[in-house]
Design a protein around this motif. Sequence first.
Motif, PDB file in Angstrom:
ATOM      1  N   VAL A 128       0.767  -1.193   0.137  1.00 28.19           N
ATOM      2  CA  VAL A 128       0.126   0.183   0.123  1.00 28.19           C
ATOM      3  C   VAL A 128       0.720   1.295  -0.026  1.00 28.19           C
ATOM      4  CG1 VAL A 128      -2.157  -1.117   1.020  1.00 28.19           C
ATOM      5  CG2 VAL A 128      -0.284  -0.106   2.496  1.00 28.19           C
ATOM      6  N   CYS A 129       0.379   2.295  -0.872  1.00 28.51           N
ATOM      7  CA  CYS A 129       0.796   3.779  -0.783  1.00 28.51           C
ATOM      8  C   CYS A 129      -0.238   4.585   0.302  1.00 28.51           C
ATOM      9  CB  CYS A 129       1.003   4.160  -2.223  1.00 28.51           C
ATOM     10  SG  CYS A 129       1.491   5.970  -2.172  1.00 28.51           S
ATOM     11  N   CYS A 130       0.281   4.943   1.185  1.00 30.91           N
ATOM     12  CA  CYS A 130      -0.728   5.753   2.100  1.00 30.91           C
ATOM     13  C   CYS A 130      -0.629   7.103   1.677  1.00 30.91           C
ATOM     14  CB  CYS A 130      -0.248   5.233   3.537  1.00 30.91           C
ATOM     15  SG  CYS A 130      -0.299   3.590   3.989  1.00 30.91           S
ATOM     16  N   ALA A 131      -1.338   7.662   1.247  1.00 32.45           N
ATOM     17  CA  ALA A 131      -1.337   9.228   0.797  1.00 32.45           C
ATOM     18  C   ALA A 131      -2.229   9.958   1.412  1.00 32.45           C
ATOM     19  CB  ALA A 131      -1.679   9.411  -0.726  1.00 32.45           C
ATOM     20  N   ALA A 178       1.497   4.129   7.595  1.00 30.39           N
ATOM     21  CA  ALA A 178       2.296   3.314   6.927  1.00 30.39           C
ATOM     22  C   ALA A 178       3.085   2.704   7.861  1.00 30.39           C
ATOM     23  CB  ALA A 178       3.170   4.115   6.181  1.00 30.39           C
ATOM     24  N   GLU A 179       3.431   3.084   9.078  1.00 32.44           N
ATOM     25  CA  GLU A 179       4.098   2.527   9.920  1.00 32.44           C
ATOM     26  C   GLU A 179       3.117   1.481  10.517  1.00 32.44           C
ATOM     27  OE1 GLU A 179       5.298   5.905  12.452  1.00 32.44           O
ATOM     28  OE2 GLU A 179       7.059   6.132  11.435  1.00 32.44           O
ATOM     29  N   LEU A 180       1.940   1.626  10.932  1.00 33.21           N
ATOM     30  CA  LEU A 180       1.048   0.682  11.282  1.00 33.21           C
ATOM     31  C   LEU A 180       1.067  -0.739  10.426  1.00 33.21           C
ATOM     32  CD1 LEU A 180      -2.244   2.834  12.470  1.00 33.21           C
ATOM     33  CD2 LEU A 180      -0.244   1.685  13.893  1.00 33.21           C
ATOM     34  N   VAL A 181       0.800  -0.243   9.294  1.00 34.14           N
ATOM     35  CA  VAL A 181       1.048  -1.274   7.979  1.00 34.14           C
ATOM     36  C   VAL A 181       2.390  -2.310   8.331  1.00 34.14           C
ATOM     37  CG1 VAL A 181       1.286  -1.871   5.580  1.00 34.14           C
ATOM     38  CG2 VAL A 181      -0.442  -0.306   6.295  1.00 34.14           C
ATOM     39  N   LEU A 182       3.410  -1.335   8.496  1.00 42.40           N
ATOM     40  CA  LEU A 182       4.817  -2.099   8.602  1.00 42.40           C
ATOM     41  C   LEU A 182       4.648  -2.949   9.999  1.00 42.40           C
ATOM     42  CD1 LEU A 182       7.026   0.683   7.632  1.00 42.40           C
ATOM     43  CD2 LEU A 182       6.628  -1.166   6.246  1.00 42.40           C
ATOM     44  N   GLU A 183       4.153  -2.449  11.090  1.00 38.40           N
ATOM     45  CA  GLU A 183       4.059  -3.161  12.200  1.00 38.40           C
ATOM     46  C   GLU A 183       3.406  -4.563  11.977  1.00 38.40           C
ATOM     47  OE1 GLU A 183       2.507  -0.676  15.287  1.00 38.40           O
ATOM     48  OE2 GLU A 183       4.355   0.950  14.860  1.00 38.40           O
ATOM     49  N   GLN A 184       2.410  -4.661  11.139  1.00 43.27           N
ATOM     50  CA  GLN A 184       1.485  -5.925  11.117  1.00 43.27           C
ATOM     51  C   GLN A 184       2.115  -6.562   9.817  1.00 43.27           C
ATOM     52  OE1 GLN A 184      -2.370  -4.517  10.106  1.00 43.27           O
ATOM     53  NE2 GLN A 184      -2.178  -4.910   8.031  1.00 43.27           N
ATOM     54  N   GLY A 185       3.469  -6.174   9.529  1.00 44.92           N
ATOM     55  CA  GLY A 185       4.077  -7.242   8.640  1.00 44.92           C
ATOM     56  C   GLY A 185       3.948  -7.061   7.098  1.00 44.92           C
ATOM     57  N   GLY A 186       3.133  -5.811   6.754  1.00 44.39           N
ATOM     58  CA  GLY A 186       2.822  -5.346   5.397  1.00 44.39           C
ATOM     59  C   GLY A 186       4.102  -4.431   4.825  1.00 44.39           C
ATOM     60  N   GLU A 187       3.789  -4.306   3.588  1.00 53.79           N
ATOM     61  CA  GLU A 187       4.743  -3.326   2.658  1.00 53.79           C
ATOM     62  C   GLU A 187       4.156  -2.034   2.663  1.00 53.79           C
ATOM     63  OE1 GLU A 187       7.150  -4.638  -0.477  1.00 53.79           O
ATOM     64  OE2 GLU A 187       5.985  -6.663  -0.278  1.00 53.79           O
ATOM     65  N   ALA A 188       4.658  -0.842   2.890  1.00 55.08           N
ATOM     66  CA  ALA A 188       3.885   0.378   2.827  1.00 55.08           C
ATOM     67  C   ALA A 188       4.955   1.669   2.620  1.00 55.08           C
ATOM     68  CB  ALA A 188       3.093   0.680   3.813  1.00 55.08           C
ATOM     69  N   ILE A 189       4.720   2.443   1.622  1.00 52.73           N
ATOM     70  CA  ILE A 189       5.280   3.844   1.789  1.00 52.73           C
ATOM     71  C   ILE A 189       4.015   4.986   2.035  1.00 52.73           C
ATOM     72  CG2 ILE A 189       6.989   2.970   0.100  1.00 52.73           C
ATOM     73  CD1 ILE A 189       5.325   4.539  -2.115  1.00 52.73           C
ATOM     74  N   SER A 190       4.732   5.933   2.440  1.00 58.01           N
ATOM     75  CA  SER A 190       3.797   7.221   2.782  1.00 58.01           C
ATOM     76  C   SER A 190       3.989   8.406   1.777  1.00 58.01           C
ATOM     77  CB  SER A 190       3.785   7.589   4.136  1.00 58.01           C
ATOM     78  OG  SER A 190       5.029   7.972   4.394  1.00 58.01           O
ATOM     79  N   PHE A 223       6.917   0.036  -6.056  1.00 58.90           N
ATOM     80  CA  PHE A 223       6.392  -1.380  -6.165  1.00 58.90           C
ATOM     81  C   PHE A 223       6.284  -1.975  -7.545  1.00 58.90           C
ATOM     82  CE2 PHE A 223       4.212   0.565  -2.307  1.00 58.90           C
ATOM     83  CZ  PHE A 223       4.961  -0.192  -1.281  1.00 58.90           C
ATOM     84  N   GLY A 224       6.349  -1.170  -8.647  1.00 58.76           N
ATOM     85  CA  GLY A 224       6.537  -1.785 -10.009  1.00 58.76           C
ATOM     86  C   GLY A 224       5.040  -1.754 -10.709  1.00 58.76           C
ATOM     87  N   GLN A 225       4.203  -1.691  -9.828  1.00 57.63           N
ATOM     88  CA  GLN A 225       2.751  -1.573 -10.539  1.00 57.63           C
ATOM     89  C   GLN A 225       1.660  -0.901  -9.845  1.00 57.63           C
ATOM     90  OE1 GLN A 225       2.794  -5.861 -10.041  1.00 57.63           O
ATOM     91  NE2 GLN A 225       1.188  -5.926  -8.456  1.00 57.63           N
ATOM     92  N   LEU A 226       0.429  -0.643 -10.061  1.00 54.81           N
ATOM     93  CA  LEU A 226      -0.587   0.006  -9.369  1.00 54.81           C
ATOM     94  C   LEU A 226      -1.610  -0.817  -9.998  1.00 54.81           C
ATOM     95  CD1 LEU A 226      -1.741   1.955  -7.606  1.00 54.81           C
ATOM     96  CD2 LEU A 226      -1.722   3.813  -9.413  1.00 54.81           C
TER      97      LEU A 226
END
Length: 140
Positions: A74-77, A88-100, A122-125
């Motif tokens: 996820v991209c958190c905008a 984004a940090e919450l996503v990372l804490e649950q083991g996901g991939e994210a940018i903000s 991420f190479g795609q959307l």
Amino acid sequence: MAVRVVDHGESASVSGAGTSAGSVAVAGEAAYTQTIPRKIMDLHLHEKTALITGAGSGIGRKTALFLAGEGTRVCCADLFGEKALETAELVLEQGGEAISVQCDVRDYGQVERMVKETVDKFGQLDILVNSAGAAAGGLF
């Protein structure tokens, strides 16, 4: 009627107040039993990429966390960059991939940059969730 889901490992039971576990009482109707599988269906979101505007709070944040839980990058905008970063940090804490990304969706140049940063990372959307609220002056 209050209904609560009780987690029992692979499945969960629905039960209502004043009823035995695993049943729901509806006013004027007989009680019935319903078992809810832990994962109702596979949404095939694993390894997809989502861009979520308004991800700094509310529905946008919940959507980001849900999609990340399904294996989506996820991209958190958000207009408020620090709120997007929190999500984004919450996503990372649950083991996901994210940018903000800080983005004002009313500015086309910022929207282009937001999409570019997402695809560059991420190479795609695959999924776009427009949850940002933007208002113009005047009566609706």
